[in-house]
Design an enzyme around this catalytic site. Sequence first.
Site, mmCIF file in Angstrom:
data_model
loop_
_atom_site.group_PDB
_atom_site.id
_atom_site.type_symbol
_atom_site.label_atom_id
_atom_site.label_comp_id
_atom_site.label_asym_id
_atom_site.label_seq_id
_atom_site.Cartn_x
_atom_site.Cartn_y
_atom_site.Cartn_z
ATOM 1 N N ASP A 1 -10.826 2.390 -3.042
ATOM 2 C CA ASP A 1 -11.325 2.212 -1.679
ATOM 3 C C ASP A 1 -12.844 2.308 -1.640
ATOM 4 O O ASP A 1 -13.458 2.061 -0.605
ATOM 5 C CB ASP A 1 -10.723 3.273 -0.742
ATOM 6 N N ASP B 1 0.837 -1.202 0.000
ATOM 7 C CA ASP B 1 0.000 0.000 0.000
ATOM 8 C C ASP B 1 0.873 1.253 0.000
ATOM 9 O O ASP B 1 2.063 1.206 0.368
ATOM 10 C CB ASP B 1 -0.874 -0.035 1.270
#
Length: 720
Positions: free
Chosen positions: A537, A467
């Site tokens: 997301d 990430d």
Amino acid sequence: MSRLIFVMLLALCASAQSIRHDAGRHVWLLTTHTSSYAMGLSPENELQHLYWGGPLWRVEDVPAAERKRDISSFDPHQMLENEEYPGWGGPRFDEPALKITRADGDRDLVLHYVSHQAKANELAITLKDIHDDIEVELDYIVHSGTIGRKSIIRNRSKQAITLESAQSAAWYLPAGVGYRLSYLSGRWAAETQLNREPIHEGIKTLESRTGHTGHNINPWFAIDEGDADETNGRVWFGALAWSGNWRISVEQTPYRQVRVTGGFNPFDFAYWLKPGESLETPVFYAGYAQRGFGEASRLLHDLERSDIQPDGLKARPRPVLYNSWEATEFNVDEAGQIALAEKAAKLGVELFVIDDGWFGKRNNDHAGLGDWTVNPQKFPNGLNGLITRVNSLGMDFGLWVEPEMVNPDSDLYRAHPDWVMNFPGRPRSELRNQLILNMARDDVKDYIFGVLDKLASTYKIRYFKWDMNRIFSEPGWPEVPVEQQRELWVKYVWNYYDIMKQLREKHPGLEIESCSGGGGRIDLGVLRYVDEVWTSDNTEAFDRLRIQEGFSQAYAAKFMSAWVTDVPNMNRRSTPLQYRFLVAMQGALGIGANLNRWSDADTELAKRMVALDKRIRTTVQFGNLYRLLSPRLSDTTANEYVSTDGREAVLFAFRHSQEYNTPPPALLLEGLDARAVYRLESLDGKPLGNSSGAYLMQQGVNVTLRGDFDSTAVLLHRVE
Ligand code: DGJ
């Protein structure tokens, strides 16, 4: 041999991948299965673009390059000629491919042909400045439906030079006006939204300045003549393989010429080349499709699966994944994760991933990044207690990491405050309470590799979710000479790639997901090192339809990680569980819901859906995508995937909101064999009869979609 067969054979040979050179007229013709591309030398040895369009079989058809005449003292011939790779020099003021400053202040650069080398599907043409030994090697690789181009800039002169703009390639469309640009824009949680707009005179800039590929614009473009759709029309398209600052400029000159130039973003760019040094640009892939945006996407998907992804065509279909991030956030511990793993295994999940929160003092986003040791309160048995249980349940184990970041509240930052990119004495902007390590530094790169290597060596880890949760700021690199400090933008990305390459070499079988706060690191550069990407997301299923539509313009379903999560979700919207599953099954299926809250009915439905996914995923992930109805243009969305051998197909359909009791439109299928017969099956296994490909493509399939957020899928199996 009859004349017809001879002509057909000729056409077949001509349409195979090839590079041909007409030495007498100095013309090169590069041919893929769907396109040809030509360039040639003018009498002055200038390399000019000559052709980009449908496949040609006769190099003699392409007129040789010529020197144009000046129109006026404001419109010199240099601006009218389509130079394949223009240096900034003489009276050239279109977007340059290369702009330099020599140590002595001279900034003029005019590139002429020196030599070329061709080998199988690769061609390298060397250009050189007319005055000194500054060379550019233009590399072309002919793939089955696209051409990849990059440049290598070599300073063979006796003085240092600074590159101020280094582009991979300039592409020219057939001269004319009325073109239309398609591109993907968005923001965090709203990535890859498809836009189409007319191209007018001037420059439209698509770019990232934030250090990563970016949520705002993705490095992909498509240009059509204003009238293309999914199945019809000529489309020129391309995508840049770079996960840092990039730029694609789409320019229409006053001379009815559209040119697309792409490579490193010249914004804050400077790359210093001492004598003997060189710089290689990212690859800019492009292609041409005769049959609309659908064909253009399929050509890119093929390129990614066969020539870009790490395991090429040997890659396995993505396993069904579970990740509790949306359900638990930082609240992870051994008992809680084991409880979820047991439930996930019963659903048929194959890869259990633990997300953020397992390390250091990571109870929220204020601390811990940088301290990659297992939190002993949360995991008293280290990670092995959890991993052993996950493996015993028949699942592989995956781990979330964000190794290029550090919280100021971490032991790593206290030990190495200098590792963060910074301008000395200036503030260090925190975003999500974190700073960014200068991964361009080789000691930082070695540290990051060491962290990941140690984790992969200590634990049985099949998968890293890597990430990156902030953009760059204050990108200073005070430890190197001023001339080199801006190289950070480039070297950071090289080191990112290199770490993943080394990790994969040392740990065969290790898989990686690219994530950057959702879809901030999705491009053809990162796809060389990762198996899938986190799309967004935003996991709200209706929003996802448009995010996925945009994603699919450039990237294959195999890479598109998609989770089923709880409702109400973003927009406070609730959609049925089946709808959420069918949306996510159009990519690499994951589940991100809190399984502790699922009813028995939810669990049963999920089991059936996971089993269905396993039946159809090879078709979805490796097959050909046909976008039948767009969520931007209709209240019904439909996508069809056809396996590469043509034996299987699957149709997905979604309805946003039914009005006036109107049935959805018939869904006209594509990509089937008109003469074949297909057996149709509902998503719960009921036979729906047999139909010919001809009927299914002419008359279509009628599905029932009632009320709001209804969904369905139909499986097709070729029987004759
Ligand atoms: C952003 C990612 O996109 C999410 O999936 C999750 O991993 C969080 N970061 C964790 O901090």
